[in-house]
Write an enzyme that holds these catalytic residues in place. Structure first.
Site, PDB file in Angstrom:
ATOM      1  N   MET A  68      89.326 -14.048  23.616  1.00  0.00           N
ATOM      2  CA  MET A  68      88.828 -13.632  24.900  1.00  0.00           C
ATOM      3  C   MET A  68      89.705 -14.152  26.037  1.00  0.00           C
ATOM      4  O   MET A  68      89.583 -13.673  27.140  1.00  0.00           O
ATOM      5  CB  MET A  68      87.398 -14.112  25.097  1.00  0.00           C
ATOM      6  CG  MET A  68      86.401 -13.290  24.316  1.00  0.00           C
ATOM      7  SD  MET A  68      84.703 -13.695  24.725  1.00  0.00           S
ATOM      8  CE  MET A  68      84.430 -14.993  23.531  1.00  0.00           C
ATOM      9  N   ASP A  69      90.550 -15.121  25.766  1.00  0.00           N
ATOM     10  CA  ASP A  69      91.344 -15.699  26.839  1.00  0.00           C
ATOM     11  C   ASP A  69      92.751 -15.118  26.918  1.00  0.00           C
ATOM     12  O   ASP A  69      93.571 -15.612  27.661  1.00  0.00           O
ATOM     13  CB  ASP A  69      91.417 -17.218  26.670  1.00  0.00           C
ATOM     14  CG  ASP A  69      90.071 -17.880  26.883  1.00  0.00           C
ATOM     15  OD1 ASP A  69      89.261 -17.305  27.622  1.00  0.00           O
ATOM     16  OD2 ASP A  69      89.835 -18.943  26.313  1.00  0.00           O
ATOM     17  N   GLU A  70      93.046 -14.091  26.130  1.00  0.00           N
ATOM     18  CA  GLU A  70      94.370 -13.491  26.159  1.00  0.00           C
ATOM     19  C   GLU A  70      94.254 -12.019  26.491  1.00  0.00           C
ATOM     20  O   GLU A  70      93.252 -11.380  26.215  1.00  0.00           O
ATOM     21  CB  GLU A  70      95.049 -13.653  24.792  1.00  0.00           C
ATOM     22  CG  GLU A  70      95.334 -15.092  24.433  1.00  0.00           C
ATOM     23  CD  GLU A  70      96.024 -15.229  23.099  1.00  0.00           C
ATOM     24  OE1 GLU A  70      96.614 -14.253  22.623  1.00  0.00           O
ATOM     25  OE2 GLU A  70      95.955 -16.323  22.536  1.00  0.00           O
ATOM     26  N   GLY A  71      95.303 -11.463  27.090  1.00  0.00           N
ATOM     27  CA  GLY A  71      95.325 -10.038  27.379  1.00  0.00           C
ATOM     28  C   GLY A  71      94.627  -9.710  28.685  1.00  0.00           C
ATOM     29  O   GLY A  71      94.253 -10.586  29.461  1.00  0.00           O
TER      30      GLY A  71
END
Length: 50
Positions: A1-4
């Site tokens: 959830m913390d990437e992209g």
């Protein structure tokens, strides 16, 4: 959830009376809800990939 890219976000208010465990629970609740909403958007082809 913390990437992209950011697909879904939400905030909930906290006060000076909120304890660390309360804030942790609020954060976990938000993460669960936004994950469900993001997956729904993906499944409904509502996300534009650029």
């Amino acid at each position: 959830m913390d990437e992209g890219p950011i697909i879904e976000q939400d905030v909930k208010p906290v006060t000076h009376e909120s304890t660390p465990s309360t804030i942790k629970r609020i954060g976990a609740d938000i993460e669960n809800l936004i994950l469900v909403n993001a997956v729904k958007c993906h499944l409904n082809n509502q996300i534009i990939v650029v």
